[in-house]
Design a protein around this motif. Structure first.
Motif, PDB file in Angstrom:
ATOM      1  N   LEU A  87     -21.650  -9.038 -30.075  1.00  0.00           N
ATOM      2  CA  LEU A  87     -20.657  -8.186 -30.746  1.00  0.00           C
ATOM      3  C   LEU A  87     -20.377  -6.912 -29.952  1.00  0.00           C
ATOM      4  CD1 LEU A  87     -21.840  -8.497 -34.475  1.00  0.00           C
ATOM      5  CD2 LEU A  87     -19.760  -9.435 -33.448  1.00  0.00           C
ATOM      6  N   ALA A  88     -21.459  -6.256 -29.494  1.00  0.00           N
ATOM      7  CA  ALA A  88     -21.284  -4.927 -28.891  1.00  0.00           C
ATOM      8  C   ALA A  88     -20.697  -5.006 -27.486  1.00  0.00           C
ATOM      9  CB  ALA A  88     -22.617  -4.194 -28.853  1.00  0.00           C
ATOM     10  N   THR A  89     -20.915  -6.133 -26.759  1.00  0.00           N
ATOM     11  CA  THR A  89     -20.406  -6.210 -25.389  1.00  0.00           C
ATOM     12  C   THR A  89     -18.877  -6.299 -25.354  1.00  0.00           C
ATOM     13  OG1 THR A  89     -22.458  -7.291 -24.785  1.00  0.00           O
ATOM     14  CG2 THR A  89     -20.696  -7.326 -23.159  1.00  0.00           C
ATOM     15  N   PRO A  90     -18.256  -7.254 -26.050  1.00  0.00           N
ATOM     16  CA  PRO A  90     -16.782  -7.271 -26.008  1.00  0.00           C
ATOM     17  C   PRO A  90     -16.163  -6.015 -26.614  1.00  0.00           C
ATOM     18  CG  PRO A  90     -17.622  -8.961 -27.505  1.00  0.00           C
ATOM     19  CD  PRO A  90     -18.793  -8.414 -26.785  1.00  0.00           C
ATOM     20  N   LEU A  91     -16.776  -5.490 -27.701  1.00  0.00           N
ATOM     21  CA  LEU A  91     -16.237  -4.258 -28.292  1.00  0.00           C
ATOM     22  C   LEU A  91     -16.327  -3.103 -27.294  1.00  0.00           C
ATOM     23  CD1 LEU A  91     -17.619  -4.385 -31.972  1.00  0.00           C
ATOM     24  CD2 LEU A  91     -15.237  -4.565 -31.219  1.00  0.00           C
ATOM     25  N   ALA A 195     -18.235  -9.145 -14.024  1.00  0.00           N
ATOM     26  CA  ALA A 195     -19.423  -9.859 -14.514  1.00  0.00           C
ATOM     27  C   ALA A 195     -20.707  -9.037 -14.419  1.00  0.00           C
ATOM     28  CB  ALA A 195     -19.567 -11.185 -13.774  1.00  0.00           C
ATOM     29  N   PRO A 196     -20.962  -8.354 -13.284  1.00  0.00           N
ATOM     30  CA  PRO A 196     -22.212  -7.584 -13.214  1.00  0.00           C
ATOM     31  C   PRO A 196     -22.284  -6.506 -14.293  1.00  0.00           C
ATOM     32  CG  PRO A 196     -21.208  -7.774 -11.049  1.00  0.00           C
ATOM     33  CD  PRO A 196     -20.201  -8.286 -12.037  1.00  0.00           C
ATOM     34  N   ALA A 197     -21.183  -5.800 -14.502  1.00  0.00           N
ATOM     35  CA  ALA A 197     -21.171  -4.749 -15.519  1.00  0.00           C
ATOM     36  C   ALA A 197     -21.325  -5.347 -16.912  1.00  0.00           C
ATOM     37  CB  ALA A 197     -19.871  -3.947 -15.427  1.00  0.00           C
ATOM     38  N   LEU A 198     -20.648  -6.480 -17.158  1.00  0.00           N
ATOM     39  CA  LEU A 198     -20.751  -7.128 -18.464  1.00  0.00           C
ATOM     40  C   LEU A 198     -22.181  -7.590 -18.722  1.00  0.00           C
ATOM     41  CD1 LEU A 198     -17.442  -9.188 -18.529  1.00  0.00           C
ATOM     42  CD2 LEU A 198     -18.100  -7.386 -20.133  1.00  0.00           C
ATOM     43  N   ALA A 199     -22.827  -8.141 -17.680  1.00  0.00           N
ATOM     44  CA  ALA A 199     -24.214  -8.592 -17.828  1.00  0.00           C
ATOM     45  C   ALA A 199     -25.107  -7.401 -18.148  1.00  0.00           C
ATOM     46  CB  ALA A 199     -24.672  -9.295 -16.555  1.00  0.00           C
ATOM     47  N   GLY A 200     -24.875  -6.281 -17.468  1.00  0.00           N
ATOM     48  CA  GLY A 200     -25.671  -5.087 -17.718  1.00  0.00           C
ATOM     49  C   GLY A 200     -25.469  -4.575 -19.145  1.00  0.00           C
ATOM     50  N   ALA A 201     -24.207  -4.548 -19.575  1.00  0.00           N
ATOM     51  CA  ALA A 201     -23.913  -4.067 -20.929  1.00  0.00           C
ATOM     52  C   ALA A 201     -24.546  -4.990 -21.971  1.00  0.00           C
ATOM     53  CB  ALA A 201     -22.394  -3.991 -21.128  1.00  0.00           C
ATOM     54  N   ALA A 202     -24.430  -6.299 -21.752  1.00  0.00           N
ATOM     55  CA  ALA A 202     -24.994  -7.257 -22.701  1.00  0.00           C
ATOM     56  C   ALA A 202     -26.517  -7.102 -22.757  1.00  0.00           C
ATOM     57  CB  ALA A 202     -24.617  -8.682 -22.298  1.00  0.00           C
ATOM     58  N   PHE A 203     -27.120  -6.841 -21.601  1.00  0.00           N
ATOM     59  CA  PHE A 203     -28.566  -6.657 -21.546  1.00  0.00           C
ATOM     60  C   PHE A 203     -28.987  -5.451 -22.387  1.00  0.00           C
ATOM     61  CE2 PHE A 203     -32.210  -4.708 -19.190  1.00  0.00           C
ATOM     62  CZ  PHE A 203     -33.162  -5.624 -19.603  1.00  0.00           C
ATOM     63  N   LEU A 204     -28.283  -4.347 -22.225  1.00  0.00           N
ATOM     64  CA  LEU A 204     -28.620  -3.138 -22.986  1.00  0.00           C
ATOM     65  C   LEU A 204     -28.427  -3.378 -24.485  1.00  0.00           C
ATOM     66  CD1 LEU A 204     -27.076  -0.303 -20.785  1.00  0.00           C
ATOM     67  CD2 LEU A 204     -29.487  -0.882 -21.095  1.00  0.00           C
ATOM     68  N   LEU A 259     -33.874  -9.098 -17.346  1.00  0.00           N
ATOM     69  CA  LEU A 259     -33.589  -8.087 -16.332  1.00  0.00           C
ATOM     70  C   LEU A 259     -33.435  -8.747 -14.968  1.00  0.00           C
ATOM     71  CD1 LEU A 259     -33.300  -5.024 -15.952  1.00  0.00           C
ATOM     72  CD2 LEU A 259     -35.711  -4.959 -15.351  1.00  0.00           C
ATOM     73  N   VAL A 260     -34.352  -9.667 -14.666  1.00  0.00           N
ATOM     74  CA  VAL A 260     -34.283 -10.379 -13.379  1.00  0.00           C
ATOM     75  C   VAL A 260     -32.986 -11.178 -13.313  1.00  0.00           C
ATOM     76  CG1 VAL A 260     -35.342 -12.186 -11.986  1.00  0.00           C
ATOM     77  CG2 VAL A 260     -36.776 -10.454 -13.099  1.00  0.00           C
ATOM     78  N   ALA A 261     -32.625 -11.831 -14.425  1.00  0.00           N
ATOM     79  CA  ALA A 261     -31.398 -12.639 -14.456  1.00  0.00           C
ATOM     80  C   ALA A 261     -30.175 -11.759 -14.215  1.00  0.00           C
ATOM     81  CB  ALA A 261     -31.284 -13.365 -15.793  1.00  0.00           C
ATOM     82  N   VAL A 262     -30.129 -10.608 -14.890  1.00  0.00           N
ATOM     83  CA  VAL A 262     -29.000  -9.684 -14.718  1.00  0.00           C
ATOM     84  C   VAL A 262     -28.933  -9.198 -13.277  1.00  0.00           C
ATOM     85  CG1 VAL A 262     -28.132  -7.398 -15.337  1.00  0.00           C
ATOM     86  CG2 VAL A 262     -28.894  -8.951 -17.116  1.00  0.00           C
ATOM     87  N   GLY A 263     -30.125  -8.894 -12.720  1.00  0.00           N
ATOM     88  CA  GLY A 263     -30.176  -8.455 -11.330  1.00  0.00           C
ATOM     89  C   GLY A 263     -29.599  -9.507 -10.390  1.00  0.00           C
ATOM     90  N   LEU A 264     -29.900 -10.773 -10.664  1.00  0.00           N
ATOM     91  CA  LEU A 264     -29.402 -11.852  -9.808  1.00  0.00           C
ATOM     92  C   LEU A 264     -27.882 -11.962  -9.908  1.00  0.00           C
ATOM     93  CD1 LEU A 264     -32.065 -14.671 -10.200  1.00  0.00           C
ATOM     94  CD2 LEU A 264     -31.605 -13.221  -8.213  1.00  0.00           C
ATOM     95  N   VAL A 265     -27.348 -11.833 -11.128  1.00  0.00           N
ATOM     96  CA  VAL A 265     -25.888 -11.879 -11.298  1.00  0.00           C
ATOM     97  C   VAL A 265     -25.250 -10.768 -10.474  1.00  0.00           C
ATOM     98  CG1 VAL A 265     -23.998 -11.542 -12.928  1.00  0.00           C
ATOM     99  CG2 VAL A 265     -25.930 -12.975 -13.559  1.00  0.00           C
ATOM    100  N   GLY A 266     -25.857  -9.569 -10.571  1.00  0.00           N
ATOM    101  CA  GLY A 266     -25.322  -8.431  -9.834  1.00  0.00           C
ATOM    102  C   GLY A 266     -25.361  -8.663  -8.338  1.00  0.00           C
TER     103      GLY A 266
END
Lengths: 271, 365
Positions: A87-91, A195-204, A259-266
């Protein structure tokens, strides 16, 4: 292919490389050291005061944790984290995009409102809104998700605003003239670039849902027993340190994996 | 493949209260021709391309492709492809998939799109680069890929927005050769925007000079050089000599004396302009000399020297002349100047609205 090194990247001098490695090692130690006693406790059936290492190893802690509902708690926390992230990532992305492209009148004020959950004490907000949600007849799990989504919005909005500010609209103009519809441009150009920013936002946002205690306890009214609630109640009860350690570890490890997964996407996006 | 583009009275106001970025711009781009819009930065030339591509909508006027009005047609259905100054290669795609992008969004199967991409990479001499990530290329290669990607879209009009301005001189000339070669092989309709007269000269059949959002003059480059319609055009094309005076019965009178003008000019105040390449420097005693003056400055320009000659008189006048290869003149020398009749042009004194004749659209490429 994605992980190939950029041939234009400058080469670090040996001195700088050495300092960098020392820095990395210190950081790793800083993060890993607190986990060592946890790991030891989780596998200790008996560990009394003067001993440096546990006297008896075993899986009693794991058994106790499962008995206390660690499995369902883990599942609930995961679902809660995922729903909040979904919910919070697309918003946050939409709010960030609007704010970054200066299409919002009084953008500064809007941003301040969006950031306010960071400033207000969550305990007060949760108590106050709990009453409101009860009056409105909102089911408590829905209330928890709503509140946590609002709590996650500052992180996703700020992150996505920065990402959109750095995003070159020229890529989208180019895609349009090449024949991509507005929709195709979003899915084939804008989202991959962000994608990297979206992955980071979704992670947070996931972390907000995953690790929340106050809102889940007060608004959830004890019905939604997530992992943090289990950890807290186990830690507050009699000294079953092995059980607390197992519960704590199970709440620390999933974010690490993510975190590792997000890092890999980035990394793939930057390669 | 190539279409006929007509721009009719295009007007665009970016913000209310500000002067329009583009005002009543009319231009014809015949099928298979290359037309350049030449102007300094901020002249509205990029606005022309954005309105043509449909990335912005005009506040007035229309864009016609093969006679059809494109008002309300979104960019992706206009049959145009644009190459910007920045290559804008999609960083998450390989070079091949960048070139295959237009086919893929049109629903061409991946395999076929990639085969066609390979063909277009060959067209820009980048065979074998398909597997590379888009970021592993040099600036010149990136711009070649951007060109291949645009060509692969098989546009009816190819739009080029200063595509070679960020490249160094050698690479830019290579790209000019490549584009000339592609024009011969594919016969595309090209609308090019540039601030560089040399680039417009090298690539375009006709050139439209834009300044302050208004069309100043349009025609073949040779014509613009020979008879600039305004001071702005003269300056943009590198003209340096501007001698104010008065025209009467086809003769311009100024510090330089009475000089006949080759083309009909209305009587009244007018500025005489003449290109430095046209001016011949001779001895002060030469009977052919139109004026005499003193060399005040010498500037090197490759094998040739550019001299500024100060002609004395009320107000004085500075005439710039390019010397023949190897010729040298010290500052302070008194010289004679020959301004060949055919190379003289008179423009209105104040840099303002161009004459009606200059506004008329290009009749043919």
């Amino acid at each position: 292919m994605g992980l190939r090194k950029d041939p234009r990247a400058p080469h670090h001098s040996h001195a700088r490389g050495g300092a960098l490695h020392a820095g990395h090692a210190a950081l790793a130690a800083w993060l890993v050291l607190p986990l060592v006693p946890l790991v030891l406790w989780a596998a200790a059936d008996r560990w009394t005061a003067p001993a440096v290492l546990p006297q008896a190893w075993g899986t009693a802690g794991l058994r106790d944790a499962v008995d206390a509902g660690a499995g369902t708690g883990f599942l609930r926390s995961t679902v809660l984290g995922l729903v909040v992230a979904a919910l919070a990532t697309p918003l946050g992305a939409m709010a960030g995009r609007a704010l970054a492209t200066h299409r919002v009148p009084l953008g500064g004020a809007v941003l301040a409102v969006l950031l306010s959950p960071l400033v207000l004490p969550p305990f007060a907000v949760a108590l106050g809104l709990d009453v409101l949600l009860l009056r409105l007849g909102v089911p408590s799990p829905v209330g928890v998700v709503l509140l946590l989504t609002v709590a996650a919005l500052p992180y996703t909005t700020v992150l996505m605003r920065a990402a959109y500010a750095a995003h070159d609209r020229g890529f989208e103009d180019e895609a349009r003239t090449l024949g991509a519809t507005a929709r195709q441009t979003v899915f084939h150009v804008q989202l991959p670039l962000l994608a990297p920013a979206l992955a980071g936002a979704a992670f947070l946002a996931f972390l907000v849902g995953w690790s929340d205690y106050v809102v889940t306890l007060l608004v959830g009214g004890g019905q939604l027993v997530t992992l943090p609630l289990l950890v807290a109640s186990a830690a507050a009860a009699t000294g079953n340190e092995a059980q607390v350690a197992v519960l704590s570890l199970s709440s620390v490890l999933p974010p690490l994996v993510l975190l590792v997964a997000v890092g890999l996407v980035g990394r793939r996006a930057r390669a | 493949m190539s279409g006929t583009l007509e721009l009719r009275g295009l007007t665009r106001v970016h913000a209310a209260g500000q002067p329009p970025a583009l005002a009543g711009f009319t231009l014809d781009v015949p099928a298979g021709s290359c037309v350049a819009v030449l102007g300094p930065s901020g002249s509205g030339k990029s606005t022309v391309l954005r309105l043509t591509a449909g990335l912005d909508s005009p506040d007035g006027g229309s864009v016609l492709l093969d006679g059809r009005d494109l008002a309300g047609v979104p960019p992706e259905r206009r049959g145009m492809a644009m190459v910007f100054q920045r290559p804008l290669l999609f960083p998450h795609l390989s070079v091949r998939d960048n070139v295959a992008f237009a086919d893929r969004v049109r629903g061409v199967p991946r395999r076929q799109a990639r085969e066609r991409a390979e063909h277009h990479l060959e067209l820009v001499a980048l065979r074998g680069y398909g597997d590379r990530p888009a970021r592993a290329l040099s600036g010149g290669q990136e711009q070649r890929v951007a060109l291949a990607r645009a060509l692969a879209a098989e546009p009816r009009v190819l739009l080029l927005d200063e595509p070679f301005s960020a490249l160094d001189t050698t690479l830019r000339e290579e790209m000019h050769d490549l584009l000339a070669d592609l024009r011969v092989r594919l016969d595309p309709t090209v609308l090019l925007v540039t601030h560089d007269p040399a680039e417009a000269d090298a690539l375009a059949d006709t050139v439209a000079v834009l300044d302050g959002g208004r069309l100043q003059q349009a025609g073949p480059m040779r014509e613009l050089y020979a008879a600039p319609a305004s001071l702005a055009v003269s300056r943009l094309l590198g003209g340096r000599t501007e001698v104010p005076g008065t025209v009467r019965d086809g003769v311009h009178s100024s510090v330089l004396g009475a000089l006949a003008v080759p083309r009909p000019v209305p009587d009244g105040p007018g500025v005489l302009v003449v290109r430095p390449e046209a001016v011949r420097v001779t001895s002060p005693a030469d009977p052919a000399a139109d004026a005499t003056g003193t060399v005040v400055r010498v500037r090197r320009r490759g094998l040739r020297a550019l001299v500024a000659v100060e002609v004395p008189g009320p107000g004085g006048a500075s005439v710039e002349a390019e010397l023949a290869t190897g010729e040298e003149l010290p500052a302070g020398r008194t010289v004679g100047l020959v301004l060949p009749v055919a190379d003289r042009a008179v423009v209105p004194p104040v840099d303002g609205t161009p004459s009606d004749a200059a506004r008329s659209p290009i009749s043919h490429g």
